[in-house]
Design an enzyme around this catalytic site. Structure first.
Site, PDB file in Angstrom:
ATOM      1  N   ASP A 269       0.860  -1.176   0.000  1.00 34.40           N
ATOM      2  CA  ASP A 269       0.000   0.000   0.000  1.00 34.40           C
ATOM      3  C   ASP A 269       0.891   1.218   0.000  1.00 34.40           C
ATOM      4  O   ASP A 269       1.958   1.215   0.609  1.00 34.40           O
ATOM      5  CB  ASP A 269      -0.845   0.010   1.281  1.00 34.40           C
ATOM      6  CG  ASP A 269      -2.039  -0.909   1.151  1.00 34.40           C
ATOM      7  OD1 ASP A 269      -2.547  -1.017   0.026  1.00 34.40           O
ATOM      8  OD2 ASP A 269      -2.421  -1.516   2.165  1.00 34.40           O
TER       9      ASP A 269
ATOM     10  N   GLU B  34       0.825  18.697   8.404  1.00 33.98           N
ATOM     11  CA  GLU B  34       0.942  19.564   7.241  1.00 33.98           C
ATOM     12  C   GLU B  34       1.440  20.939   7.634  1.00 33.98           C
ATOM     13  O   GLU B  34       2.399  21.464   7.097  1.00 33.98           O
ATOM     14  CB  GLU B  34      -0.463  19.714   6.649  1.00 33.98           C
ATOM     15  CG  GLU B  34      -0.602  19.421   5.203  1.00 33.98           C
ATOM     16  CD  GLU B  34      -2.088  19.409   4.839  1.00 33.98           C
ATOM     17  OE1 GLU B  34      -2.627  18.303   4.743  1.00 33.98           O
ATOM     18  OE2 GLU B  34      -2.676  20.497   4.676  1.00 33.98           O
TER      19      GLU B  34
ATOM     20  N   PHE C  56      -9.297  24.982   9.944  1.00 33.13           N
ATOM     21  CA  PHE C  56      -9.808  24.536   8.656  1.00 33.13           C
ATOM     22  C   PHE C  56     -11.255  24.114   8.813  1.00 33.13           C
ATOM     23  O   PHE C  56     -11.619  23.424   9.759  1.00 33.13           O
ATOM     24  CB  PHE C  56      -8.959  23.346   8.183  1.00 33.13           C
ATOM     25  CG  PHE C  56      -9.427  22.763   6.891  1.00 33.13           C
ATOM     26  CD1 PHE C  56      -8.981  23.290   5.686  1.00 33.13           C
ATOM     27  CD2 PHE C  56     -10.327  21.699   6.872  1.00 33.13           C
ATOM     28  CE1 PHE C  56      -9.425  22.757   4.498  1.00 33.13           C
ATOM     29  CE2 PHE C  56     -10.767  21.165   5.682  1.00 33.13           C
ATOM     30  CZ  PHE C  56     -10.318  21.695   4.487  1.00 33.13           C
TER      31      PHE C  56
ATOM     32  N   ASP D 257      -4.375  -4.502   6.643  1.00 33.14           N
ATOM     33  CA  ASP D 257      -4.911  -4.480   8.001  1.00 33.14           C
ATOM     34  C   ASP D 257      -6.426  -4.395   8.044  1.00 33.14           C
ATOM     35  O   ASP D 257      -7.025  -4.801   9.017  1.00 33.14           O
ATOM     36  CB  ASP D 257      -4.277  -3.353   8.821  1.00 33.14           C
ATOM     37  CG  ASP D 257      -4.344  -2.013   8.114  1.00 33.14           C
ATOM     38  OD1 ASP D 257      -5.053  -1.935   7.081  1.00 33.14           O
ATOM     39  OD2 ASP D 257      -3.696  -1.066   8.574  1.00 33.14           O
TER      40      ASP D 257
ATOM     41  N   ASP E 206      -9.207  -5.907   3.231  1.00 26.78           N
ATOM     42  CA  ASP E 206      -7.975  -6.525   2.741  1.00 26.78           C
ATOM     43  C   ASP E 206      -8.016  -8.043   2.901  1.00 26.78           C
ATOM     44  O   ASP E 206      -7.199  -8.755   2.313  1.00 26.78           O
ATOM     45  CB  ASP E 206      -6.765  -6.022   3.539  1.00 26.78           C
ATOM     46  CG  ASP E 206      -6.345  -4.626   3.114  1.00 26.78           C
ATOM     47  OD1 ASP E 206      -6.619  -4.272   1.948  1.00 26.78           O
ATOM     48  OD2 ASP E 206      -5.755  -3.914   3.937  1.00 26.78           O
TER      49      ASP E 206
END
Lengths: 557, 679
Positions: B304, B345, B373, B515, B519
């Site tokens: 992934d 970020e 935000f 996980d 999957d």
């Protein structure tokens, strides 16, 4: 001079083997080739008359077809031998062969062994020579070629392992018959007789009357070598001046018997689409052969110390049992080639080879993969290649794979059967023969040489070679039955096991080749392959060799 | 990258292994290892000959028989010891795990809503329990309600607690772990005796150990070699008798034992157990030895992107001024807009600005307040004390914002933003007041060292495929940066399973990590599926390995361990078989020297007497087993390189070494035997 003689023969062989290999790969291709146009007509007629359906077989069908056809062949051969006294084509009035000798002879020629417990000139009618001997001399190498083709198709992941009957027919039409015609004509040109006239009577210089045996010799001698058969028209085989009159025929015979075994590795290279792969297999075989040849030549040229002490000059080497027209080089080369290719034809008496010289044919037959007989020799070396991959392949950190196919438990079981069978059918009967009156009675030269004689007989039978150390009185029920059985096991156990391996490998999804894949087309693998053959194949026989030829060599030094 | 778990070995590990080795002498146990069983039969035969020297007719040397018998006994003991030692390490590990598995009291939630105190062993699948801070979770289960931090150190060795919450991929909890904070409601998912901890204990104990396919195939080879040499030795006696060179039975047994592959036969199962053990030491639990073996064969690894190849959060990589603004001004504004932004970020923007030379004083903004935000505005920022408003956000959001404030849109804004997007990054526009200063280039960053690891994998012949939900452009950029061989963009869970099937159809073996519950099918389909311990129960059950550290990159180590296991097996097999050459040269002349004195010419090692030659070979054959035990346990050294190089290297060490070492070893033992006047 000797060196040049030997090298020239080997270089010519190499030059012939590469194109022949390419030809074989194409001749047995499952795809349509241009050869179909050349031979297709004849073959179609044969298929039609014999009711052969051209369909792909499974390995089981293939193996069954091998067995059924071979049982039929041996039955025909046995009956003809038993009835030869009453049948036509018998100008010299040869009587029927006794049952046990007939069994031994039929099995011997069926299995590509050609061990002869009879003497050709007095034991067989012309009809038997042609309908039993020459007939089987074509069909058994054809069987061998068919089997190796099926095996190689399995290993290289072709569409299927093919159709046995088609392969058998093609081996005749495309390989053995054309080659046999050419070689026969060359032999006749050199003075080998080809006649249906009975034994000639001649008056010698001293006025005595002599019977000179002759017959359709050339046609037999050609396929005898091409088919790695080895059974001579005459008792003394290619030492006889009618079978092998000149040094040129000697070379021709050497080339004939090595041609197909030496070209099969190249055919394999073409089939895997990796010429290097073919070269590695060929290289391993060649290196082993050169070592054996070197020992044989070195030992013979140095002479026999026992004879030297007896006052016989050994200046030109040990000439006992050898033809003056061939000398040491052509005799040693012939011996090394005939046992490497498990042909079994001889141009000198192997019983009189020096001890180490006698070790060479024994060793080559014990390995049974130094070129080997038509087809089966290549099957054997490829089996060792799989074994080598299995043992060493793990060292690259992947489970073993050969040509993109995983080698797993099933293949190992089948290979185990084959590698077990060979020493078992050599050593067990040797031990029984040496421990029993039945066996030891035939030994002409007791002591270490006696061990060599008995060992040679069974090794030659197991490897389907057919040469004898002679010297052994072997036309007795004990020898006829024991060698007959050893020949049968020697041929069919490994053929069936290896066809099963081919079938099993073919059924697997191929694994793509990556940087992490063990490469089998480089020098490293060459080393591993030879080491595997030597350690697994040869060391097994070291104790018994130590008691036979090695002890003899040490005690007469 | 990963810590290895150090298990405290009990001091009596060796002692216990020794006792186990004796117990394994039982012929019913020995027969499972045919090579060593043959040695045991040889031992019994020579033992009988020691007691009754004329048992098989003819007198034999009692003392010599006794010594041979003793050496054979020691040989078997060494082999058993190797196996017992390998098993012992697993047992020690299991014991340390068992300590965590204590009987706990659980608060079971009855149907009527009342709470009863029950023992954890009484819990069954489907029961609901309440676990509060400070309590042990009584059984494996799934959180149905609540959030808690859980200390999983009992299983993982990792002391930092992890957050578990109801719903999603972090809902599964393991019995024996401790809730550190909060309160959760858990639905029990296993019956007693079947929990993860139970399975782990039985796995490391080796109770369920089965031979792997390659081990079975190798065993076939070893058995057939044993049979071949049995044929060789039994037929030798009648052949030798023919030339009056009869061999004493004890010598024949010695020859047999020297020739059969006892070295690999004695170490084979220890190598397998130690291989699994090495995986365990990496904090990965392999459900079967087969899975470890398969990992050596892996051709393709599916990874992934997020969390495995990249950090999973976007970081500032560059500031791009637009219009006629200055780089310095953009730096400052970008940093100031993020000074109160605590997201990764935001922190990365401040860091980048500092790195580009922004003075620390510019970031001391007393009285400033952060604007968080919000989904409606799609921007965040800072209102400075002097009234200046700095914002950063999605380019079109900022454009709308600036237009509202009557500002101008710089001509090169769109073009530069597009360039960033095309390169796989995310552009954030920065505006101070109503002036757009420029763009922040955010990108998903590849974890350090990943490129090198993929390069390593390529050298091992393994292809890496990255799976990501990103658009193809972003995916391509990350793929290029990380150096993976291929990628699948906009991947849905079912794409992963399709990819695995496609690779497998081409004969490839595929490994993957996962996980989430979605999957699970892919984990089950893959040849090696490594589930994260933090993942769902479904994922863990579908996988054939579980990583207790939940580090997806560990799949690479697992592959290396698998390769190492196979290499060790191959190397010791090769070594064992190559040993035969020297043993032949020691024993064959010795065997026949009495009857054929000239055989001494083959005694190239110059061994003192026939007896010392045979005993030296036999002693070498015995002591090479314990000498190689450390190698069998640790595995041969593995560094990623091409198969041809690897093979050449191992061939020289174990093949050539296997031929030469015994020559030296046997000669040395012979010298010692002579020096001590033992022969």
């Amino acid at each position: 001079m000797d060196f040049i003689q030997i090298s020239v023969v080997l270089v010519v062989l190499l030059l012939l083997a590469i194109p022949t290999g390419r030809y074989l790969a194409r001749a047995f291709s499952l795809e349509n080739t241009r050869l179909d146009r050349a031979f297709g007509g004849v073959e179609k007629v044969i298929y039609k008359w014999s009711g052969i359906r051209i369909a792909d077989m499974t390995w089981k069908q293939y193996a069954t077809a091998v067995l059924v056809s071979n049982i039929t062949m041996v039955a025909i051969a046995y009956l003809l031998l038993r009835l030869q006294g009453m049948l036509p084509g018998n100008p010299s009035g040869v009587a029927a062969m006794d049952p046990l000798l007939s069994f031994n002879t039929a099995v011997s020629f069926l299995t590509n062994t050609n061990l002869q417990h009879y003497s050709g000139e007095s034991g067989l009618s012309y009809l038997s020579q042609m309908m039993v001997i020459i007939y089987l001399m074509f069909t058994t190498p054809a069987t061998g070629i068919a089997v190796v083709m099926a095996f190689m198709r399995g290993l290289t992941g072709q569409r299927s392992i093919g159709n046995y009957y088609v392969d058998l027919v093609r081996a005749h039409t495309r390989v053995l018959l054309p080659l046999a015609v050419v070689v026969t004509l060359l032999l006749v040109a050199q003075g080998v007789p080809q006649t249906m006239e009975p034994t000639a009577t001649a008056t010698t210089l001293s006025g005595a009357e002599q019977q000179i045996a002759r017959g359709p010799v050339a046609s037999l001698v050609s396929i005898k070598h091409l088919g790695t058969n080895g059974g001579g028209f005459f008792g003394v085989n290619s030492a006889h001046p009618f079978e092998n009159p000149t040094p040129l025929t000697n070379v021709l015979e050497i080339l004939s018997m090595f041609l197909i075994p030496a070209s099969l590795p190249f055919a394999f290279g073409f089939m895997t689409k990796s010429r290097k792969q073919g070269w590695i297999i060929f290289g391993a075989m060649s290196l082993m052969f050169l070592v054996f040849l070197g020992i044989a030549y070195g030992s013979e040229i140095n002479g026999n110390p026992a004879l030297e002490r007896a006052g016989l000059s050994q200046a030109v080497g040990s000439m006992e049992g050898k033809e003056v027209r061939f000398g040491i080089a052509q005799s040693a080369l012939f011996t090394a080639v005939t046992t490497a290719a498990t042909t079994g034809t001889v141009n000198n008496m192997h019983d009189t080879l020096t001890p180490l010289g006698g070790l060479v044919p024994l060793g080559e037959m014990m390995l049974n993969c130094v070129f080997g007989g038509d087809g089966v020799g290549t099957v054997n070396i490829l089996m060792y290649a799989i074994l080598a991959v299995f043992i060493a392949g793990l060292m690259v950190g992947r489970t073993p794979e050969f040509l993109g196919r995983k080698i797993e438990g099933k293949e190992m079981k089948l290979i185990a059967i084959a590698i077990l069978a060979h020493p078992l059918i050599i050593l067990a009967p040797t031990a029984i023969a040496l421990a029993s009156e039945m066996g030891t009675a035939g030994i002409s030269n007791p002591g270490f040489h006696g061990i060599s004689q008995v060992l040679y007989e069974f090794t030659s039978s197991a490897a389907n070679n057919g040469s004898g150390f002679e010297g052994l009185g072997d036309n007795t029920p004990f020898w006829n039955i024991s060698t007959g059985l050893v020949m049968l096991f020697g041929r069919y156990v490994s053929i069936i096991a290896m066809l099963a391996v081919a079938g099993s490998l073919l059924a697997k999804t191929p694994v793509p080749e990556t940087m992490g894949t063990l490469r089998t087309d480089n020098g490293v693998f060459l080393v591993i392959l030879i080491a595997t053959v030597v350690i697994v194949g040869a060391l097994t026989f070291l104790p018994v060799l130590a008691l036979g030829p090695v002890a003899e060599w040490l005690t007469i030094r | 990258m990963s810590r290895t778990r150090t298990v405290a070995f009990p001091k009596d590990l060796y002692q216990r292994a020794f006792v186990e080795a004796l117990k394994k002498l039982d012929p019913r146990v020995m027969i499972k290892n045919p090579v060593m069983f043959v040695v045991e039969v040889g031992f019994v035969v020579t033992l009988l000959l020691t007691i009754l020297p004329d048992l098989f007719g003819g007198a034999s040397d009692r003392g010599y028989n006794g010594i041979v018998s003793l050496i054979l006994f020691v040989t078997i003991l060494f082999a058993n010891f190797a196996e017992a030692l390998a098993e012992g390490r697993g047992k020690a590990q299991a014991e340390s795990l068992k300590k965590t598995k204590q009987d706990t009291k659980a608060r079971k939630l009855a149907k009527d809503g009342s709470i009863q105190m029950v023992s954890s062993t009484e819990l069954r699948k489907g029961d609901l329990v309440i676990v509060e801070a400070g309590e042990l979770i009584p059984s494996d289960g799934e959180i149905v309600e609540g959030v808690a931090s859980v200390d999983e150190s009992a299983i993982t060795g990792e002391s930092a607690p992890v957050i578990k919450e109801a719903g999603g991929d972090f809902s599964s909890v393991t019995g024996g772990t401790r809730v550190v904070s909060d309160r959760i409601r858990v639905r029990v998912t296993t019956d007693p005796g079947e929990s993860f901890l139970d399975r782990m204990i039985s796995l490391v104990e080796g109770a369920k150990r089965q031979k792997t396919p390659n081990e079975i195939a190798l065993n076939t080879l070893l058995v057939s070699l044993t049979l071949i040499f049995l044929i060789v030795c039994t037929t030798l006696q009648p052949i030798a008798s023919y030339v009056n060179a009869a061999i004493p039975i004890a010598t024949l047994v010695a020859l047999l034992v020297c020739l059969i592959p006892t070295t690999i036969g004695g170490l084979l199962s220890a190598i397998g157990i130690a291989g699994m053990d090495r995986v365990t030491q990496f904090n990965v639990i392999a459900m079967s030895g087969k899975a470890v073996e398969a990992s050596g064969d892996i051709n393709t690894i599916i990874l992934d992107k997020t969390g495995t190849i990249t950090h999973g959060n976007r970081m500032a990589a560059e500031f791009v001024p637009v219009g006629n603004s200055k780089a310095d001004a953009l730096n400052r504004a970008a940093a100031q807009s993020s000074i109160l932004d605590e997201t990764p970020e935001g922190r990365s923007i401040v860091e980048l600005a500092k790195k580009q030379g922004l003075a620390a004083s510019e970031l001391e903004l007393p009285g400033a307040e952060g604007v968080e935000f919000r989904a409606e505005t799609r921007m965040s920022g800072t209102n400075l004390a002097n009234g200046t408003q700095i914002r950063k956000g999605a380019v079109d959001a900022i454009k709308t914002y600036v237009k509202e404030l009557g500002g101008r849109i710089p001509a090169d804004l769109d073009e530069k933003a597009n360039r960033i997007a095309t390169a796989g990054g995310t552009p954030l526009a920065v505006v101070e007041g109503n002036v757009i200063l420029g763009l922040i280039y955010l990108k998903d960053t590849v974890k350090p060292g990943m490129r090198e690891r993929f390069e390593e994998l390529r050298r091992m012949g393994i292809r890496t495929v990255m799976c990501t939900g990103d658009n193809p452009l972003t995916a391509a950029t990350i793929a290029r940066e990380a150096g993976v061989d291929d990628f699948v963009a906009e991947a849905k869970p079912e794409d992963k399973i399709a990819l695995i099937r496609k690779e497998q159809a081409a004969g490839k073996l595929v490994a993957m990590t996962g996980d989430g519950t979605n999957d699970a099918p892919a984990l089950a389909q893959a040849d090696v599926g490594l589930a994260m311990n933090s993942g769902t129960v479904a994922a863990k059950e579908a996988a054939n390995m579980v990583d207790l550290d939940s580090d997806p990159t560990k799949i690479i180590e697992v592959v290396a361990i698998g390769k190492q296991l196979l290499m060790t097996r191959g190397a010791l097999t090769t070594f064992s078989i190559a040993n035969d050459v020297a043993k032949y040269f020691a024993i064959i002349p010795a065997m026949f020297m009495l009857a054929i004195p000239q055989m001494n010419a083959l005694n190239i090692m110059g061994l003192a007497t026939p007896q010392s030659a045979i005993l030296s070979a036999l002693i070498f054959n015995a002591i090479i087993i314990p000498i190689l035990i450390p190698l069998a346990m640790k595995g041969v050294k593995y560094s990623p390189m091409s198969a041809t190089k690897l093979l050449s290297r191992n061939l020289v060490i174990y093949g050539l070494g296997g031929i030469l070492v015994p020559f030296v070893g046997i000669k040395l033992i012979d010298l010692v035997l002579v020096g001590l006047n033992l022969v």
